[in-house]
Design a protein around this motif. Structure first.
Motif, short mmCIF file in Angstrom:
data_model
loop_
_atom_site.label_atom_id
_atom_site.label_comp_id
_atom_site.label_asym_id
_atom_site.label_seq_id
_atom_site.Cartn_x
_atom_site.Cartn_y
_atom_site.Cartn_z
N MET A 26 1.08 -1.32 0.16
CA MET A 26 0.07 0.12 0.12
C MET A 26 0.99 1.40 0.03
SD MET A 26 -2.81 1.24 2.94
CE MET A 26 -3.95 -0.44 2.92
N PRO A 27 0.39 2.28 -0.77
CA PRO A 27 1.41 3.11 -0.75
C PRO A 27 1.62 4.00 0.92
CG PRO A 27 -0.40 3.13 -2.67
CD PRO A 27 -0.56 1.98 -1.87
N ALA A 28 2.68 4.29 1.11
CA ALA A 28 2.78 5.63 2.33
C ALA A 28 1.61 6.52 2.88
CB ALA A 28 3.93 5.75 1.96
N HIS A 29 1.24 7.65 1.92
CA HIS A 29 0.55 8.05 1.93
C HIS A 29 -0.55 7.86 1.99
CE1 HIS A 29 -0.40 7.36 -1.86
NE2 HIS A 29 -1.45 8.19 -1.78
N LEU A 30 -1.39 7.37 1.24
CA LEU A 30 -2.52 5.75 1.66
C LEU A 30 -2.70 5.45 2.97
CD1 LEU A 30 -5.76 5.77 0.60
CD2 LEU A 30 -4.51 3.32 -0.46
N ALA A 31 -0.98 4.70 3.69
CA ALA A 31 -1.30 4.19 4.94
C ALA A 31 -0.90 5.39 6.04
CB ALA A 31 0.00 3.46 4.66
N ASP A 32 -0.63 6.47 5.29
CA ASP A 32 -1.00 7.37 6.89
C ASP A 32 -2.24 8.46 6.11
OD1 ASP A 32 2.08 7.14 7.10
OD2 ASP A 32 2.51 8.90 5.48
N VAL A 33 -2.87 8.41 5.58
CA VAL A 33 -3.98 8.77 5.34
C VAL A 33 -4.95 7.61 6.41
CG1 VAL A 33 -6.57 9.95 4.23
CG2 VAL A 33 -4.05 9.99 3.44
N ILE A 34 -5.12 6.80 5.97
CA ILE A 34 -5.64 5.53 6.92
C ILE A 34 -5.63 5.81 8.15
CG2 ILE A 34 -6.13 3.55 6.95
CD1 ILE A 34 -6.16 3.05 4.27
#
Length: 172
Positions: free
Chosen positions: A1-9
Motif C-alpha cells: 500500500m502506498p505510504a501516503h494512503l497508509a498514513d491517511v488511513i
C-alpha cells in the motif's frame, strides 16, 4: 500500500491499520467510519474490487464481525476491513452505493445471519427460499434440534445394503 494512503488511513478517526504481510493489510474500523474508509480506499488507493464480505458470529461478545475484502489490481494488494457491530439490533449500513457487488454479499449475510443492511437493494431470500427457521449460520442455531423438529426419521435400508447384510457385511 502506498505510504501516503497508509498514513491517511492511520489518521482517520476510528481506524487502526495492521500490515499482515508485503501485500496484505488489516484495517480495524469503527462502524461509523466504514463508508469513509471504503471511499478512501477506492478513490485514492485503487481498491476497486470488493471480492467478498464475510461475517462471523461472536456469541461471547454478542457481536457480528463483518470483513470487507478489497483488492487493488494496480497495487496487487489486499485490504481486509474488519467492523464489529452489536448482535442486537443486528442492523448495519449497506455499502452498495460504494461497491455494487456488496448487494449480493449483504443479501447472503442477511439470509444466513439475519443482519439487516439499511439501503441494500434486495434482501429477499435467494438460497433458502422455503426456509422457515432462524438464520442457520448463527452459532446459537441447533442443527440437530431443527432437524429433529422438522423432519421425521426414515429407516434407510436400500436393496444394495440388504444384499451386503445377507453376505455377512453391513453397517453397525
Amino acid at each position: 500500500m502506498p505510504a501516503h494512503l497508509a498514513d491517511v488511513i492511520r489518521e482517520t478517526p476510528g481506524v487502526t491499520m495492521k500490515p499482515q504481510g508485503p501485500r496484505r493489510s488489516r484495517v480495524d474500523v469503527k462502524p461509523e467510519a466504514l463508508s469513509s474508509v471504503l471511499n478512501l480506499l477506492k478513490g485514492q488507493g485503487g481498491f476497486l474490487h470488493l471480492s467478498s464480505i464475510s461475517c462471523v458470529d461472536w456469541p461471547q461478545t454478542e457481536e457480528f464481525e463483518l470483513v470487507y475484502h478489497l483488492w487493488s489490481y494496480e497495487l496487487k494488494t489486499l485490504v481486509s476491513a474488519h467492523v464489529f457491530i452489536p448482535k442486537e439490533p443486528g442492523r448495519f449500513i449497506s455499502v452498495y452505493d460504494i461497491h455494487a457487488p456488496a448487494g449480493f454479499f449483504e443479501r447472503d449475510i442477511h439470509e444466513m445471519f439475519g443482519i439487516h443492511f439499511e439501503g441494500a437493494p434486495n434482501l429477499n431470500k435467494f438460497i433458502l427460499t422455503s426456509w422457515g427457521g432462524p438464520p442457520p449460520m448463527l452459532k446459537s442455531f441447533d442443527t440437530r434440534g431443527y432437524v429433529e423438529e422438522t423432519y421425521t426419521w426414515v429407516d434407510y435400508r436400500p436393496d444394495w445394503l440388504k444384499d451386503v447384510e445377507a453376505k455377512g457385511g453391513g453397517v453397525e
